[in-house]
Write an enzyme that holds these catalytic residues in place. Structure first.
Site, PDB file in Angstrom:
ATOM      1  N   ARG A  13       0.843  -1.217   0.000  1.00 19.62           N
ATOM      2  CA  ARG A  13       0.000   0.000   0.000  1.00 19.62           C
ATOM      3  C   ARG A  13       0.868   1.253   0.000  1.00 19.62           C
ATOM      4  O   ARG A  13       2.107   1.163   0.021  1.00 19.62           O
ATOM      5  CB  ARG A  13      -0.952  -0.008   1.193  1.00 19.62           C
ATOM      6  CG  ARG A  13      -0.282  -0.182   2.545  1.00 19.62           C
ATOM      7  CD  ARG A  13      -1.348  -0.520   3.588  1.00 19.62           C
ATOM      8  NE  ARG A  13      -0.780  -0.941   4.850  1.00 19.62           N
ATOM      9  CZ  ARG A  13      -0.551  -0.122   5.879  1.00 19.62           C
ATOM     10  NH1 ARG A  13      -0.781   1.154   5.777  1.00 19.62           N
ATOM     11  NH2 ARG A  13      -0.058  -0.599   6.998  1.00 19.62           N
ATOM     12  N   VAL A  61      11.305  -7.492   6.459  1.00 17.70           N
ATOM     13  CA  VAL A  61      12.627  -7.021   6.023  1.00 17.70           C
ATOM     14  C   VAL A  61      13.644  -6.954   7.167  1.00 17.70           C
ATOM     15  O   VAL A  61      14.843  -6.853   6.916  1.00 17.70           O
ATOM     16  CB  VAL A  61      12.551  -5.650   5.306  1.00 17.70           C
ATOM     17  CG1 VAL A  61      11.747  -5.733   4.028  1.00 17.70           C
ATOM     18  CG2 VAL A  61      12.019  -4.560   6.237  1.00 17.70           C
ATOM     19  N   TYR A 151      11.988   7.285  15.013  1.00  9.87           N
ATOM     20  CA  TYR A 151      11.804   7.416  13.565  1.00  9.87           C
ATOM     21  C   TYR A 151      12.807   8.412  12.965  1.00  9.87           C
ATOM     22  O   TYR A 151      13.402   8.158  11.917  1.00  9.87           O
ATOM     23  CB  TYR A 151      10.363   7.866  13.325  1.00  9.87           C
ATOM     24  CG  TYR A 151       9.910   7.936  11.886  1.00  9.87           C
ATOM     25  CD1 TYR A 151       9.582   6.790  11.170  1.00  9.87           C
ATOM     26  CD2 TYR A 151       9.752   9.169  11.243  1.00  9.87           C
ATOM     27  CE1 TYR A 151       9.121   6.862   9.864  1.00  9.87           C
ATOM     28  CE2 TYR A 151       9.290   9.251   9.942  1.00  9.87           C
ATOM     29  CZ  TYR A 151       8.977   8.095   9.257  1.00  9.87           C
ATOM     30  OH  TYR A 151       8.520   8.175   7.959  1.00  9.87           O
ATOM     31  N   LYS A 155      15.557   7.576  10.154  1.00  9.88           N
ATOM     32  CA  LYS A 155      15.532   8.247   8.852  1.00  9.88           C
ATOM     33  C   LYS A 155      16.817   9.036   8.597  1.00  9.88           C
ATOM     34  O   LYS A 155      17.244   9.182   7.452  1.00  9.88           O
ATOM     35  CB  LYS A 155      14.299   9.150   8.744  1.00  9.88           C
ATOM     36  CG  LYS A 155      12.969   8.373   8.695  1.00  9.88           C
ATOM     37  CD  LYS A 155      12.982   7.283   7.641  1.00  9.88           C
ATOM     38  CE  LYS A 155      11.612   6.820   7.214  1.00  9.88           C
ATOM     39  NZ  LYS A 155      11.653   5.690   6.266  1.00  9.88           N
TER      40      LYS A 155
HETATM   41  P1  NAP Z   1       2.300   2.755   4.925  1.00  7.43           P
HETATM   42  O1  NAP Z   1       1.091   3.168   4.130  1.00  7.43           O
HETATM   43  O2  NAP Z   1       2.156   2.539   6.381  1.00  7.43           O
HETATM   44  O3  NAP Z   1       2.946   1.481   4.230  1.00  7.43           O
HETATM   45  C1  NAP Z   1       4.096   0.864   4.767  1.00  7.43           C
HETATM   46  C2  NAP Z   1       4.135  -0.581   4.314  1.00  7.43           C
HETATM   47  O4  NAP Z   1       5.310  -1.192   4.870  1.00  7.43           O
HETATM   48  C3  NAP Z   1       2.925  -1.387   4.829  1.00  7.43           C
HETATM   49  O5  NAP Z   1       2.361  -2.152   3.779  1.00  7.43           O
HETATM   50  C4  NAP Z   1       3.551  -2.264   5.904  1.00  7.43           C
HETATM   51  O6  NAP Z   1       2.916  -3.525   6.084  1.00  7.43           O
HETATM   52  C5  NAP Z   1       4.944  -2.476   5.352  1.00  7.43           C
HETATM   53  N1  NAP Z   1       5.861  -2.966   6.384  1.00  7.43           N
HETATM   54  C6  NAP Z   1       5.939  -2.573   7.681  1.00  7.43           C
HETATM   55  N2  NAP Z   1       6.865  -3.279   8.339  1.00  7.43           N
HETATM   56  C7  NAP Z   1       7.395  -4.159   7.445  1.00  7.43           C
HETATM   57  C8  NAP Z   1       8.391  -5.160   7.535  1.00  7.43           C
HETATM   58  N3  NAP Z   1       9.046  -5.403   8.682  1.00  7.43           N
HETATM   59  N4  NAP Z   1       8.685  -5.884   6.427  1.00  7.43           N
HETATM   60  C9  NAP Z   1       8.011  -5.658   5.266  1.00  7.43           C
HETATM   61  N5  NAP Z   1       7.071  -4.704   5.109  1.00  7.43           N
HETATM   62  C10 NAP Z   1       6.751  -3.966   6.202  1.00  7.43           C
HETATM   63  O7  NAP Z   1       3.460   3.854   4.777  1.00  7.43           O
HETATM   64  P2  NAP Z   1       3.771   4.977   3.661  1.00  7.43           P
HETATM   65  O8  NAP Z   1       3.192   6.237   4.144  1.00  7.43           O
HETATM   66  O9  NAP Z   1       3.444   4.452   2.315  1.00  7.43           O
HETATM   67  O10 NAP Z   1       5.355   5.101   3.848  1.00  7.43           O
HETATM   68  C11 NAP Z   1       6.291   4.404   3.048  1.00  7.43           C
HETATM   69  C12 NAP Z   1       7.694   4.854   3.428  1.00  7.43           C
HETATM   70  O11 NAP Z   1       7.817   6.265   3.270  1.00  7.43           O
HETATM   71  C13 NAP Z   1       8.072   4.562   4.880  1.00  7.43           C
HETATM   72  O12 NAP Z   1       9.414   4.200   4.976  1.00  7.43           O
HETATM   73  C14 NAP Z   1       7.819   5.887   5.558  1.00  7.43           C
HETATM   74  O13 NAP Z   1       8.561   6.006   6.731  1.00  7.43           O
HETATM   75  C15 NAP Z   1       8.239   6.848   4.474  1.00  7.43           C
HETATM   76  N6  NAP Z   1       7.670   8.184   4.617  1.00  7.43           N
HETATM   77  C16 NAP Z   1       6.315   8.391   4.563  1.00  7.43           C
HETATM   78  C17 NAP Z   1       5.808   9.680   4.703  1.00  7.43           C
HETATM   79  C18 NAP Z   1       4.332  10.000   4.658  1.00  7.43           C
HETATM   80  O14 NAP Z   1       3.959  11.168   4.863  1.00  7.43           O
HETATM   81  N7  NAP Z   1       3.452   9.044   4.394  1.00  7.43           N
HETATM   82  C19 NAP Z   1       6.686  10.754   4.891  1.00  7.43           C
HETATM   83  C20 NAP Z   1       8.055  10.502   4.944  1.00  7.43           C
HETATM   84  C21 NAP Z   1       8.528   9.219   4.799  1.00  7.43           C
HETATM   85  P3  NAP Z   1       1.715  -3.701   7.142  1.00  7.43           P
HETATM   86  O15 NAP Z   1       0.567  -2.980   6.533  1.00  7.43           O
HETATM   87  O16 NAP Z   1       1.499  -5.173   7.211  1.00  7.43           O
HETATM   88  O17 NAP Z   1       2.195  -3.082   8.426  1.00  7.43           O
END
Ligand code: NAP
Length: 250
Positions: A13, A61, A151, A155
């Protein structure tokens, strides 16, 4: 390039799913890696429905054995991976005095250890191919953010890992870069709004107030940037951190 196989972690997702779809549009066969293989079905069927090739792979991971098995499976079923996007992530926000050992370990393990394990496992295929692209997902939180000691540390650590991978692997035709997104509308930011007790709409409006381009980021904004970094023509861009936040960040 000898193969066009990409691995995107956390691709069930959010940003990972958008990135997997974008790389498939760019012509890559994509391994959609997430904790639960079943959860990857949506991303895989979207890619296949658009005429692309994708493989769902369940793996944590942060677990070395699962990482090894996942990368082996990708190499056997899709071909040698030469693109890796370390995107899997979790939040365990808390002010320092309330942050548990588990909050700290979980976040450091998924983001930092996970990116280390995946990169170490995939680099052998890249070195053999004399080509590779690694993209790590950092965050504007690397600059410091209240309630995110775990976090922001992870990061910021990813930025160091990125630069070191760029230095070590450059001679094999491998680049490593990081993307530091600002506010992106995904389940992760929805969960944060819920945790602080405001509607996502209110949370979004408050965030947009501080974003020069005047809108929240979309997962596709990050996917576009990944697409640039992994392009064959981007081989002289390495060790960089690009803030994709709708405006400048320090
Ligand atoms: P998200 O919607 O929460 O999606 C994260 C995905 O990673 C989920 O499908 C989750 O699976 C999976 N995951 C978690 N732990 C895992 C593991 N140990 N092994 C394999 N998969 C795992 O997050 P997002 O917003 O798309 O964020 C993606 C990346 O961008 C992250 O690294 C986040 O820190 C970074 N980021 C996001 C934002 C933002 O505003 N959204 C801003 C800065 C950085 P489950 O659903 O099963 O937990």
């Amino acid at each position: 390039m000898t193969s066009r196989v990409a691995i995107v972690t956390g691709a069930a997702r959010g940003i990972g799913a958008a990135t997997a779809k974008r790389l498939a549009e760019d012509g890559f066969a994509v391994a959609v890696v997430d904790l639960d293989e079943g959860q990857c079905a949506g991303t895989v069927s979207a890619i296949e429905g658009a005429g692309g090739k994708a493989l769902a792979v369940g793996a944590d991971v942060s677990d070395a054995e699962q990482v090894r098995a996942a990368v082996d499976r990708v190499a056997t079923e899709l071909g040698a991976p030469t693109v890796l996007v370390n995107n899997a992530g979790v939040l365990r926000d808390n002010l320092l005095f309330k942050m548990s050992d588990d909050d700290w370990d979980t976040v450091l393990n998924v983001h930092l250890r996970g990116s280390f394990l995946m990169s170490r496992e995939v680099q052998k295929h890249m070195v053999e191919a004399k080509f590779g692209r690694i993209v790590n997902l950092s965050s504007t939180s690397a600059l410091g953010n209240r309630g995110q000691a775990n976090y922001s540390t992870a990061k910021a650590g990813l930025q160091g890992l990125t630069k070191t991978l760029a230095i070590e692997l450059g001679k094999f035709g491998i680049t490593a870069n990081a993307i530091a997104p600002g506010f992106i509308a995904t389940d992760m930011t929805k969960a944060t709004a819920e945790r602080v007790g405001v509607s996502f709409d209110e949370f979004s409006k408050a965030a947009v107030g501080g974003i020069p381009v005047g809108r929240p980021g979309a997962p596709e904004d990050i996917a576009n940037t990944v697409s640039f970094f992994v392009d064959e023509r981007s081989g002289f861009v390495s060790g960089q951190v690009i803030y994709v936040a709708g405006g400048p960040k320090a």
